[in-house]
Design an enzyme around this catalytic site. Structure first.
Site, PDB file in Angstrom:
ATOM      1  N   GLY A   1      -4.849   4.865  -6.331  1.00  0.00           N
ATOM      2  CA  GLY A   1      -6.079   4.354  -6.910  1.00  0.00           C
ATOM      3  C   GLY A   1      -7.293   4.627  -6.053  1.00  0.00           C
ATOM      4  CG  PHE A   2      -8.264   3.396  -2.817  1.00  0.00           C
ATOM      5  CD1 PHE A   2      -9.514   2.846  -2.573  1.00  0.00           C
ATOM      6  CD2 PHE A   2      -7.222   2.558  -3.192  1.00  0.00           C
ATOM      7  CE1 PHE A   2      -9.719   1.475  -2.709  1.00  0.00           C
ATOM      8  CE2 PHE A   2      -7.413   1.186  -3.328  1.00  0.00           C
ATOM      9  CZ  PHE A   2      -8.668   0.645  -3.089  1.00  0.00           C
TER      10      PHE A   2
ATOM     11  CG  ASN B   1       1.564   4.681  -7.353  1.00  0.00           C
ATOM     12  OD1 ASN B   1       0.514   4.186  -7.764  1.00  0.00           O
ATOM     13  ND2 ASN B   1       2.530   3.954  -6.837  1.00  0.00           N
TER      14      ASN B   1
ATOM     15  CB  CYS C   1       0.573   9.048  -1.414  1.00  0.00           C
ATOM     16  SG  CYS C   1      -0.008   8.087  -2.830  1.00  0.00           S
ATOM     17  CG  PHE C   2      -1.916   4.619   2.341  1.00  0.00           C
ATOM     18  CD1 PHE C   2      -2.822   3.939   1.540  1.00  0.00           C
ATOM     19  CD2 PHE C   2      -1.822   4.265   3.670  1.00  0.00           C
ATOM     20  CE1 PHE C   2      -3.628   2.927   2.062  1.00  0.00           C
ATOM     21  CE2 PHE C   2      -2.616   3.250   4.199  1.00  0.00           C
ATOM     22  CZ  PHE C   2      -3.524   2.588   3.394  1.00  0.00           C
TER      23      PHE C   2
ATOM     24  CG  HIS D   1       4.547  10.271  -4.571  1.00  0.00           C
ATOM     25  ND1 HIS D   1       5.179   9.292  -3.844  1.00  0.00           N
ATOM     26  CD2 HIS D   1       3.320   9.762  -4.886  1.00  0.00           C
ATOM     27  CE1 HIS D   1       4.389   8.236  -3.743  1.00  0.00           C
ATOM     28  NE2 HIS D   1       3.255   8.504  -4.360  1.00  0.00           N
TER      29      HIS D   1
ATOM     30  CD  GLU E   1       8.416  11.217  -3.396  1.00  0.00           C
ATOM     31  OE1 GLU E   1       8.087  10.457  -4.319  1.00  0.00           O
ATOM     32  OE2 GLU E   1       7.590  11.744  -2.615  1.00  0.00           O
TER      33      GLU E   1
END
Length: 380
Positions: A308-309, A306, A264-265, A354, A356
């Site tokens: 938005g970028f 999850n 993710c990030f 994600h 997990e």
């Protein structure tokens, strides 16, 4: 019906979008005012994990599933120490929870943690509006916080946007801690907490990994002080364009050739570390039903998202980077967004989703095994 649900249901509430669109409903959870970025989540289950996901910090989450709260709240499923969403929007809240695991209603939990929400909203119309116009600033006002429309709209438009928001340090642990391996310890991982969910180190612990979770402000010396077999960069909130420290830290790991895994990030941080840009999506990917294709195998995974970028990397073949060639390993089948990166000459990879999957499908659980293989291969 509990007293808190009955009381909240009698209080009027107003949702105001920054473009002037207004929805009216009833208070749900705490009564008052909240401001944030309006986003929608398409998951039909797992609302407790969504609420406690640090990646939702400063976001007002609209649930597309019409009926929310039917399993109540328990003390086993939170993904972090608190609810992180700035506000919560549902259509039909459950009047009474129906689960043997429930210890409180969702309304009681939102109230106890001061999360302002609204119910009775046409969430289908709201979701369609956000899909057409894009994620935007929003306010929920209830009780004494309700004012005339012009005043509420001015409050929304004065709130900070998500672009340029540096939020990882606000949600990350302040002190390092350890999640011990389950069974025999095979490997040690330094996990940089940018907003980590509790299930992530647990999935690694299930594979015999001792996870040393470090603050977002950790230095390269902090990382290597734990003598890691691999380094993990977690999910988290905010604009990756602000993540200069995590990017610098990741470059230090890449230079040393230590096996690296980001989600993710962490995927966006890897993209920046390799020299790619990032950009804000129109309305993002949020939910537990997003189709992603592994470009190496052609296999399609249903995944939990999850974000938005996204990373702006070429899809037509490998790119040269300071750390060797890199390629886009996964793409979203809905819109072609980059969903994974892989270095071809160093043991490093990442995904935008994600694995997990708390909550969500387990199609991507193999990625933890891939990380284990990289670490064991490096050790050998």
């Amino acid at each position: 019906m509990t007293t808190s649900v009955r009381t909240a249901s009698r209080v009027s509430a107003v949702l105001v979008l920054e473009d002037g669109r207004i929805f009216r409903g009833r208070a749900y959870g705490a009564v008052g005012e909240t401001l944030g970025e309006a986003v929608f989540s398409t998951g039909m289950t797992g609302y407790q994990e969504t609420l406690t996901d640090p990646s939702y910090h400063r976001q007002v989450v609209v649930m597309t599933a019409p009926h929310v709260g039917n399993t109540g709240v328990n003390d086993e499923d939170p993904e972090s120490r608190r609810i992180w969403v700035a506000g919560y929007v549902v259509r039909d809240p459950a009047r009474v929870p129906s689960s043997w695991r429930a210890v409180r209603t969702l309304d009681e939990e939102l109230t106890a943690q001061g999360v302002v929400g609204i119910s009775g909203v046409d969430t289908r119309a709201l979701t369609r509006h956000l899909r057409e116009r894009g994620a935007m600033r929003v306010g929920i006002f209830s009780g004494d916080a309700v004012a005339d429309e012009a005043t509420m709209l001015a409050r929304v438009r004065a709130a900070p946007g998500m672009a340029g928001a540096d939020l990882a340090a606000e949600v990350a642990t302040a002190e390092a801690y350890t999640v011990p391996a389950i069974g025999t310890r095979r490997l040690t991982v330094a996990a940089v907490d940018l907003g980590i969910k509790g299930m992530t180190p647990r999935r690694m612990a299930e594979r015999g990994i001792e996870v040393r979770v470090l603050p977002a402000t950790a230095t390269i010396e902090d990382v290597y002080a734990v003598e890691p077999d691999g380094v993990f960069f977690s999910n988290g909130p905010g604009d990756p364009a602000t993540a200069d420290h995590p990017v610098s830290l990741m470059r230090g790991v890449l230079e040393r050739g230590t096996p690296l895994f980001g989600i993710c990030f962490g995927n966006q941080v890897l993209g920046r570390a390799l020299g790619f840009g990032t950009y804000k999506l129109k309305y993002g990917h949020r939910g537990i039903n997003q189709p992603v294709q592994d470009r190496a195998t052609g296999r399609v995974e249903v995944t939990a998202h999850n974000h938005g970028f996204a990373v702006d990397a070429p899809l037509d073949g490998p790119s040269d980077t300071p750390y060797g060639r890199a390629e886009v390993s996964h793409v979203c089948l809905n819109d072609g967004v980059v969903e994974g990166l892989r270095l071809l000459e160093r043991p490093a990879f990442s995904v935008q989703y994600h694995p997990e999957a708390a909550a969500g499908p387990h199609d991507a659980a193999y990625l933890f095994d891939r990380f284990v293989s990289l670490m064991e291969g490096q050790r050998a």
